[in-house]
Motif scaffolding. Structure first.
Motif, PDB file in Angstrom:
ATOM      1  N   ILE A  50      -1.007  13.519   8.495  1.00 51.57           N
ATOM      2  CA  ILE A  50      -0.551  12.346   9.240  1.00 51.57           C
ATOM      3  C   ILE A  50       0.814  11.956   8.699  1.00 51.57           C
ATOM      4  O   ILE A  50       1.046  12.029   7.490  1.00 51.57           O
ATOM      5  CB  ILE A  50      -1.532  11.161   9.063  1.00 51.57           C
ATOM      6  N   GLU A  51       1.685  11.491   9.595  1.00 45.43           N
ATOM      7  CA  GLU A  51       3.001  11.048   9.146  1.00 45.43           C
ATOM      8  C   GLU A  51       2.846   9.876   8.185  1.00 45.43           C
ATOM      9  O   GLU A  51       1.954   9.035   8.337  1.00 45.43           O
ATOM     10  CB  GLU A  51       3.839  10.598  10.339  1.00 45.43           C
ATOM     11  N   ALA A  52       3.741   9.814   7.213  1.00 46.08           N
ATOM     12  CA  ALA A  52       3.642   8.809   6.153  1.00 46.08           C
ATOM     13  C   ALA A  52       3.581   7.388   6.710  1.00 46.08           C
ATOM     14  O   ALA A  52       2.811   6.561   6.240  1.00 46.08           O
ATOM     15  CB  ALA A  52       4.809   8.951   5.191  1.00 46.08           C
ATOM     16  N   GLY A  53       4.359   7.056   7.721  1.00 46.92           N
ATOM     17  CA  GLY A  53       4.363   5.709   8.299  1.00 46.92           C
ATOM     18  C   GLY A  53       3.076   5.354   9.015  1.00 46.92           C
ATOM     19  O   GLY A  53       2.688   4.186   9.083  1.00 46.92           O
ATOM     20  N   GLN A  54       2.384   6.338   9.557  1.00 50.30           N
ATOM     21  CA  GLN A  54       1.147   6.083  10.292  1.00 50.30           C
ATOM     22  C   GLN A  54      -0.044   5.839   9.371  1.00 50.30           C
ATOM     23  O   GLN A  54      -1.031   5.246   9.781  1.00 50.30           O
ATOM     24  CB  GLN A  54       0.837   7.239  11.244  1.00 50.30           C
ATOM     25  N   ASP A  61      -0.184   3.814   6.989  1.00 49.11           N
ATOM     26  CA  ASP A  61      -0.281   2.369   6.783  1.00 49.11           C
ATOM     27  C   ASP A  61      -1.205   1.706   7.792  1.00 49.11           C
ATOM     28  O   ASP A  61      -1.819   0.686   7.510  1.00 49.11           O
ATOM     29  CB  ASP A  61       1.099   1.707   6.873  1.00 49.11           C
ATOM     30  N   ASN A  62      -1.317   2.267   8.992  1.00 59.22           N
ATOM     31  CA  ASN A  62      -2.166   1.673  10.037  1.00 59.22           C
ATOM     32  C   ASN A  62      -3.627   1.602   9.635  1.00 59.22           C
ATOM     33  O   ASN A  62      -4.375   0.794  10.183  1.00 59.22           O
ATOM     34  CB  ASN A  62      -2.031   2.447  11.343  1.00 59.22           C
ATOM     35  N   PHE A  63      -4.060   2.413   8.723  1.00 62.91           N
ATOM     36  CA  PHE A  63      -5.449   2.372   8.268  1.00 62.91           C
ATOM     37  C   PHE A  63      -5.709   1.179   7.357  1.00 62.91           C
ATOM     38  O   PHE A  63      -6.838   0.773   7.149  1.00 62.91           O
ATOM     39  CB  PHE A  63      -5.815   3.670   7.522  1.00 62.91           C
ATOM     40  N   PHE A  64      -4.648   0.600   6.796  1.00 65.74           N
ATOM     41  CA  PHE A  64      -4.783  -0.490   5.841  1.00 65.74           C
ATOM     42  C   PHE A  64      -4.290  -1.825   6.370  1.00 65.74           C
ATOM     43  O   PHE A  64      -4.701  -2.870   5.882  1.00 65.74           O
ATOM     44  CB  PHE A  64      -4.024  -0.150   4.546  1.00 65.74           C
ATOM     45  N   LYS A  65      -3.410  -1.808   7.343  1.00 67.92           N
ATOM     46  CA  LYS A  65      -2.823  -3.025   7.888  1.00 67.92           C
ATOM     47  C   LYS A  65      -3.221  -3.149   9.340  1.00 67.92           C
ATOM     48  O   LYS A  65      -2.790  -2.347  10.179  1.00 67.92           O
ATOM     49  CB  LYS A  65      -1.300  -2.984   7.773  1.00 67.92           C
ATOM     50  N   PRO A  66      -4.039  -4.160   9.722  1.00 65.51           N
ATOM     51  CA  PRO A  66      -4.520  -4.284  11.099  1.00 65.51           C
ATOM     52  C   PRO A  66      -3.402  -4.392  12.129  1.00 65.51           C
ATOM     53  O   PRO A  66      -3.533  -3.913  13.225  1.00 65.51           O
ATOM     54  CB  PRO A  66      -5.346  -5.563  11.084  1.00 65.51           C
ATOM     55  N   GLU A  67      -2.281  -5.039  11.772  1.00 66.74           N
ATOM     56  CA  GLU A  67      -1.201  -5.192  12.733  1.00 66.74           C
ATOM     57  C   GLU A  67      -0.437  -3.901  12.935  1.00 66.74           C
ATOM     58  O   GLU A  67       0.384  -3.802  13.825  1.00 66.74           O
ATOM     59  CB  GLU A  67      -0.208  -6.276  12.281  1.00 66.74           C
ATOM     60  N   GLY A  68      -0.696  -2.904  12.088  1.00 71.27           N
ATOM     61  CA  GLY A  68       0.042  -1.639  12.151  1.00 71.27           C
ATOM     62  C   GLY A  68      -0.104  -0.984  13.472  1.00 71.27           C
ATOM     63  O   GLY A  68       0.728  -0.362  14.029  1.00 71.27           O
ATOM     64  N   VAL A  91       0.863  -1.180   0.000  1.00 75.05           N
ATOM     65  CA  VAL A  91       0.000   0.000   0.000  1.00 75.05           C
ATOM     66  C   VAL A  91       0.900   1.231   0.000  1.00 75.05           C
ATOM     67  O   VAL A  91       1.809   1.340   0.823  1.00 75.05           O
ATOM     68  CB  VAL A  91      -0.920   0.032   1.248  1.00 75.05           C
ATOM     69  N   GLU A  92       0.657   2.126  -0.936  1.00 75.24           N
ATOM     70  CA  GLU A  92       1.403   3.374  -0.987  1.00 75.24           C
ATOM     71  C   GLU A  92       0.415   4.525  -0.986  1.00 75.24           C
ATOM     72  O   GLU A  92      -0.575   4.512  -1.711  1.00 75.24           O
ATOM     73  CB  GLU A  92       2.254   3.438  -2.250  1.00 75.24           C
ATOM     74  N   VAL A  93       0.678   5.507  -0.148  1.00 71.63           N
ATOM     75  CA  VAL A  93      -0.178   6.678  -0.057  1.00 71.63           C
ATOM     76  C   VAL A  93       0.684   7.910  -0.294  1.00 71.63           C
ATOM     77  O   VAL A  93       1.708   8.096   0.373  1.00 71.63           O
ATOM     78  CB  VAL A  93      -0.864   6.756   1.333  1.00 71.63           C
ATOM     79  N   ASP A  94       0.269   8.735  -1.215  1.00 71.13           N
ATOM     80  CA  ASP A  94       0.986   9.982  -1.525  1.00 71.13           C
ATOM     81  C   ASP A  94       0.074  11.168  -1.272  1.00 71.13           C
ATOM     82  O   ASP A  94      -1.141  11.080  -1.460  1.00 71.13           O
ATOM     83  CB  ASP A  94       1.423   9.996  -2.994  1.00 71.13           C
ATOM     84  N   GLY A  95       0.661  12.274  -0.854  1.00 73.96           N
ATOM     85  CA  GLY A  95      -0.079  13.520  -0.743  1.00 73.96           C
ATOM     86  C   GLY A  95      -0.720  13.787   0.609  1.00 73.96           C
ATOM     87  O   GLY A  95      -1.366  14.811   0.789  1.00 73.96           O
TER      88      GLY A  95
END
Length: 156
Positions: free
Chosen positions: A143-147, A149-156, A135-139
């Motif tokens: 929210i910090e770029a690393g955080q 990912d938590n919306f898409f990965k439950p273990e995040g 999953v890649e999110v741009d723009g």
């Protein structure tokens, strides 16, 4: 010792672990052997304890909460549209079956007789599983770029 003997020994050891011999019998089916055991372990906390550490019986409202938690866990494991069929055995020997899915709606009002549940059989029908390799999110600047990912990965 053969593979079959080791497998039997592992299952026997697991059956003797604390918490497995409790009064409320909970089993999960439909997810595969290891995932069934994993889900059963996740539901162990539902075995309520009263003063002095003795087990308390589960009632219908707690059953409904359990169904909701189980469906939510399946959803967070990547199954967007799971269904849960629950077979219930009450202390008086009667049996009943209930089905839950999303959107979740309660089936009990709280006015039902307070019958103690002694066994639960969850039959999970998870449906198709979503899996994201990357999953890649741009723009996003709020929210910090690393955080993100938590919306898409439950273990995040």
């Amino acid at each position: 010792m053969s593979f079959r003997g080791k497998w039997t020994a592992c299952l026997l050891a697991a059956a003797l672990l604390p918490g497995w011999a409790a009064a409320l019998d909970i089993s999960v089916r439909g997810l595969g052997l290891f995932e069934n055991l994993n889900m059963e372990r996740r539901l162990e906390f539902l075995r309520g304890t009263g003063p002095g550490g003795e087990e308390t019986a589960m009632n219908l409202m707690q059953l409904e909460d359990t169904a909701f938690i189980t469906l939510q866990q399946l959803r967070s494991d990547g199954y967007p549209d799971p269904e849960l069929v629950t077979e219930v055995t009450f202390a008086d020997g009667t049996e009943s079956s209930y089905t839950w899915s999303f959107p979740f709606t309660g089936q009990f009002s709280g006015d039902e007789p307070d019958s103690a549940i002694v066994a639960l059989r969850f039959h999970c029908e998870p449906g198709p599983r979503n899996y994201y390799r990357n999953v890649e999110v741009d723009g996003v600047e709020a929210i910090e770029a690393g955080q993100v990912d938590n919306f898409f990965k439950p273990e995040g």
